[in-house]
Design a protein around this motif. Structure first.
Motif, PDB file in Angstrom:
ATOM      1  N   ALA A   1       0.812  -1.225   0.000  1.00 28.05           N
ATOM      2  CA  ALA A   1       0.000   0.000   0.000  1.00 28.05           C
ATOM      3  C   ALA A   1       0.841   1.268   0.000  1.00 28.05           C
ATOM      4  O   ALA A   1       0.482   2.252  -0.666  1.00 28.05           O
ATOM      5  CB  ALA A   1      -0.948   0.005   1.198  1.00 28.05           C
ATOM      6  N   LEU A   2       1.945   1.271   0.721  1.00 24.68           N
ATOM      7  CA  LEU A   2       2.804   2.453   0.762  1.00 24.68           C
ATOM      8  C   LEU A   2       3.749   2.542  -0.440  1.00 24.68           C
ATOM      9  O   LEU A   2       3.907   3.629  -1.019  1.00 24.68           O
ATOM     10  CB  LEU A   2       3.582   2.474   2.075  1.00 24.68           C
ATOM     11  CG  LEU A   2       4.325   3.764   2.431  1.00 24.68           C
ATOM     12  CD1 LEU A   2       3.402   4.978   2.387  1.00 24.68           C
ATOM     13  CD2 LEU A   2       4.971   3.641   3.810  1.00 24.68           C
ATOM     14  N   PRO A   3       4.385   1.448  -0.868  1.00 27.86           N
ATOM     15  CA  PRO A   3       5.290   1.552  -2.023  1.00 27.86           C
ATOM     16  C   PRO A   3       4.616   1.999  -3.315  1.00 27.86           C
ATOM     17  O   PRO A   3       5.200   2.775  -4.077  1.00 27.86           O
ATOM     18  CB  PRO A   3       5.844   0.126  -2.166  1.00 27.86           C
ATOM     19  CG  PRO A   3       5.717  -0.466  -0.815  1.00 27.86           C
ATOM     20  CD  PRO A   3       4.471   0.123  -0.226  1.00 27.86           C
TER      21      PRO A   3
ATOM     22  N   THR B   1      -3.349   8.203  -0.622  1.00 28.15           N
ATOM     23  CA  THR B   1      -3.629   7.015  -1.444  1.00 28.15           C
ATOM     24  C   THR B   1      -3.158   5.745  -0.754  1.00 28.15           C
ATOM     25  O   THR B   1      -3.848   4.712  -0.802  1.00 28.15           O
ATOM     26  CB  THR B   1      -2.966   7.158  -2.824  1.00 28.15           C
ATOM     27  OG1 THR B   1      -3.376   8.387  -3.423  1.00 28.15           O
ATOM     28  CG2 THR B   1      -3.373   6.009  -3.738  1.00 28.15           C
ATOM     29  N   ALA B   2      -2.016   5.804  -0.097  1.00 33.27           N
ATOM     30  CA  ALA B   2      -1.520   4.617   0.626  1.00 33.27           C
ATOM     31  C   ALA B   2      -2.506   4.186   1.694  1.00 33.27           C
ATOM     32  O   ALA B   2      -2.809   2.995   1.845  1.00 33.27           O
ATOM     33  CB  ALA B   2      -0.159   4.920   1.252  1.00 33.27           C
TER      34      ALA B   2
ATOM     35  N   ILE C   1     -10.827   9.177   4.667  1.00 31.67           N
ATOM     36  CA  ILE C   1      -9.540   9.082   5.361  1.00 31.67           C
ATOM     37  C   ILE C   1      -8.968  10.431   5.792  1.00 31.67           C
ATOM     38  O   ILE C   1      -8.028  10.468   6.586  1.00 31.67           O
ATOM     39  CB  ILE C   1      -8.505   8.345   4.496  1.00 31.67           C
ATOM     40  CG1 ILE C   1      -8.258   9.097   3.188  1.00 31.67           C
ATOM     41  CG2 ILE C   1      -8.924   6.921   4.245  1.00 31.67           C
ATOM     42  CD1 ILE C   1      -7.017   8.630   2.470  1.00 31.67           C
ATOM     43  N   THR C   2      -9.480  11.543   5.266  1.00 31.11           N
ATOM     44  CA  THR C   2      -8.999  12.848   5.715  1.00 31.11           C
ATOM     45  C   THR C   2      -9.781  13.264   6.944  1.00 31.11           C
ATOM     46  O   THR C   2     -11.007  13.357   6.910  1.00 31.11           O
ATOM     47  CB  THR C   2      -9.145  13.907   4.607  1.00 31.11           C
ATOM     48  OG1 THR C   2     -10.478  13.926   4.125  1.00 31.11           O
ATOM     49  CG2 THR C   2      -8.195  13.604   3.462  1.00 31.11           C
TER      50      THR C   2
ATOM     51  N   LEU D   1      -7.070   6.878 -10.471  1.00 40.01           N
ATOM     52  CA  LEU D   1      -6.396   5.915 -11.352  1.00 40.01           C
ATOM     53  C   LEU D   1      -5.671   4.849 -10.533  1.00 40.01           C
ATOM     54  O   LEU D   1      -5.802   3.644 -10.807  1.00 40.01           O
ATOM     55  CB  LEU D   1      -5.400   6.641 -12.251  1.00 40.01           C
ATOM     56  CG  LEU D   1      -4.554   5.728 -13.148  1.00 40.01           C
ATOM     57  CD1 LEU D   1      -5.394   5.167 -14.287  1.00 40.01           C
ATOM     58  CD2 LEU D   1      -3.336   6.476 -13.700  1.00 40.01           C
ATOM     59  N   GLU D   2      -4.909   5.263  -9.524  1.00 37.69           N
ATOM     60  CA  GLU D   2      -4.162   4.309  -8.709  1.00 37.69           C
ATOM     61  C   GLU D   2      -5.093   3.338  -7.997  1.00 37.69           C
ATOM     62  O   GLU D   2      -4.852   2.127  -7.974  1.00 37.69           O
ATOM     63  CB  GLU D   2      -3.304   5.059  -7.696  1.00 37.69           C
ATOM     64  CG  GLU D   2      -2.162   5.839  -8.320  1.00 37.69           C
ATOM     65  CD  GLU D   2      -1.384   6.632  -7.287  1.00 37.69           C
ATOM     66  OE1 GLU D   2      -0.578   6.015  -6.565  1.00 37.69           O
ATOM     67  OE2 GLU D   2      -1.579   7.858  -7.183  1.00 37.69           O
ATOM     68  N   LEU D   3      -6.167   3.871  -7.399  1.00 38.74           N
ATOM     69  CA  LEU D   3      -7.102   3.004  -6.681  1.00 38.74           C
ATOM     70  C   LEU D   3      -7.816   2.065  -7.637  1.00 38.74           C
ATOM     71  O   LEU D   3      -8.036   0.887  -7.326  1.00 38.74           O
ATOM     72  CB  LEU D   3      -8.113   3.850  -5.911  1.00 38.74           C
ATOM     73  CG  LEU D   3      -7.532   4.686  -4.758  1.00 38.74           C
ATOM     74  CD1 LEU D   3      -8.593   5.637  -4.206  1.00 38.74           C
ATOM     75  CD2 LEU D   3      -6.996   3.784  -3.656  1.00 38.74           C
TER      76      LEU D   3
END
Length: 406
Positions: free
Chosen positions: A149-151, A247-248, A290-291, A363-365
């Motif tokens: 998740a972090l990388p 995002t992570a 998450i915010t 896009l990432e999710l």
């Protein structure tokens, strides 16, 4: 501009303290007291750490109205601004008003257009696939946060900025200091200073040898006289932090939410309808929020919110976790439904300060949720749910670690 103070100030002893804790055993849900305030009314007073009593805007429609109102300010140094902590300072253009906000935002906005981000899909897909390969080749069970998740978002934002990923321990550690509620003002200032010096050094190299990346773009703006060095470094710090932290946390927390709702996970993993994953991204953004700490503003003039007068100089807080659980905006808001069309959520804010990087986050999710569960169909939690350490101490919510096996 009219008077900045309400002569009929509330008795702070009777005003609920904000933020409120989540209920034990309900880590995905907003604090019960926050939900109760939403039911109480659209605008209620809350008490902050410094004794100030800004307005809490509880309803979805009213939050959008405030966030799009040009008569409220995002500038933290203005009197009456509801600060999250002592010494909560400015971080580039997100803490500015137009026209200065728009001027700086436009300088990096082209990198985050829908078309530009869509062209990044093959590169992001490769990053995700490579991260899964590495995770599967490593220990089982593993911590999904550190292994995946972090990388993934760190590699993506490093590629976009041209920041060496080999320095990820440095910028991730300083980022953690900035978003931890328990950090002192001095610790936060030191973390920002270290990141600023680091990124200014990289910008210096781009002034001599520019490339096709965001830091080179900022260096070019400096050479053209459009940006000061300090402004460019501050913008780079913002992009680096925002580009991986949110995002992570969304990757890990979204995965945990799906593991705890296996019927929803099955829909995401097994459906042949590509729209299901698209809807799942938006639904998880809406549901998880998450915010933390609410989007904050201060009234520049006397305004009205939900029929209630708000005087110039009074603070306003818009907690998206209850706006996105407003039953007037979302049917059965406390349930995950990955078939729901929830794109109108306010997880990315609203108005001129709406999150610049949301196309990239989406896009990432989308790629992660479309790939991870299909490639690792046996993915499961490797500890008791009650033992998962949630980030109750952070301005960005998530999990400190997520033990999984397959």
């Amino acid at each position: 501009m009219t008077s900045t103070m309400d002569p009929a100030a509330p008795d702070t002893a009777e005003v609920p303290e904000y933020p409120m804790p989540r209920a034990q055993g309900c880590p995905f849900d907003p604090p019960p007291e926050l939900k109760a305030l939403q039911e109480q009314g659209p605008l209620v007073r809350v008490r902050l750490w410094d004794g100030s009593t800004p307005w809490l805007v509880t309803r979805y429609a009213d939050q959008r109205a405030v966030l799009s109102n040009p008569n409220v300010s995002a500038v933290m140094s203005r009197p009456g601004y509801p600060r999250q902590t002592e010494g909560n300072g400015t971080l580039s253009f997100i803490s500015m008003d137009d026209p200065e906000h728009a001027r700086l935002r436009r300088m990096v906005g082209a990198a985050f257009t829908v078309k530009k981000v869509a062209a990044m899909r093959p590169a992001v897909q490769k990053i995700v696939d490579d991260a899964i390969d590495e995770m599967l080749a490593g220990p089982n069970p593993t911590d999904l946060v550190e292994a995946f998740a972090l990388p993934v978002p760190s590699l993506v934002i490093c590629d976009l900025l041209d920041v060496p990923y080999s320095d990820h321990d440095f910028f991730q550690q300083n980022s953690k200091t900035l978003i931890n509620r328990n950090s002192t003002p001095e610790e936060r200032a030191a973390a920002i200073g270290r990141l600023g010096v680091y990124l200014d050094g990289l910008i210096s190299k781009k002034l001599v040898e520019p490339g096709d990346d965001l830091l080179s773009n900022l260096a070019g703006r400096i050479q053209a006289g459009e940006l000061e060095r300090q402004e460019a470094a501050s913008m780079a710090v913002l992009l680096l932090i925002a580009g991986h932290e949110t995002t992570a946390n969304m990757i890990a927390l979204g995965t945990l939410a799906l593991l705890e709702n296996p019927e929803q996970l099955a829909l995401v993993r097994d459906s042949d309808d590509p729209k299901i994953v698209t809807h799942a991204v938006e639904e998880l953004l809406r549901y998880l929020n998450i915010t933390h700490g609410g989007r904050r503003r201060v009234a520049l003039e006397d305004i009205e919110v939900a029929g209630q007068p708000v005087r110039a100089g009074e603070g306003l807080i818009m907690p998206n976790e209850i706006a996105n659980r407003d039953p007037e905006a979302f049917a059965e808001p406390d349930h995950i439904d990955v078939t729901r069309e929830a794109r109108h959520h306010v997880a990315f804010g609203f108005g001129v300060h709406q999150c610049l990087g949301q196309p990239l986050a989406r896009l990432e999710l989308d790629i992660v949720y479309r790939t991870l569960y299909r490639r690792v169909p046996e993915l499961r939690l490797a500890t008791d749910f009650e033992k998962v350490p949630f980030k109750h101490d952070g301005f960005v919510y998530g999990v400190h670690e997520l033990p999984v096996s397959w």
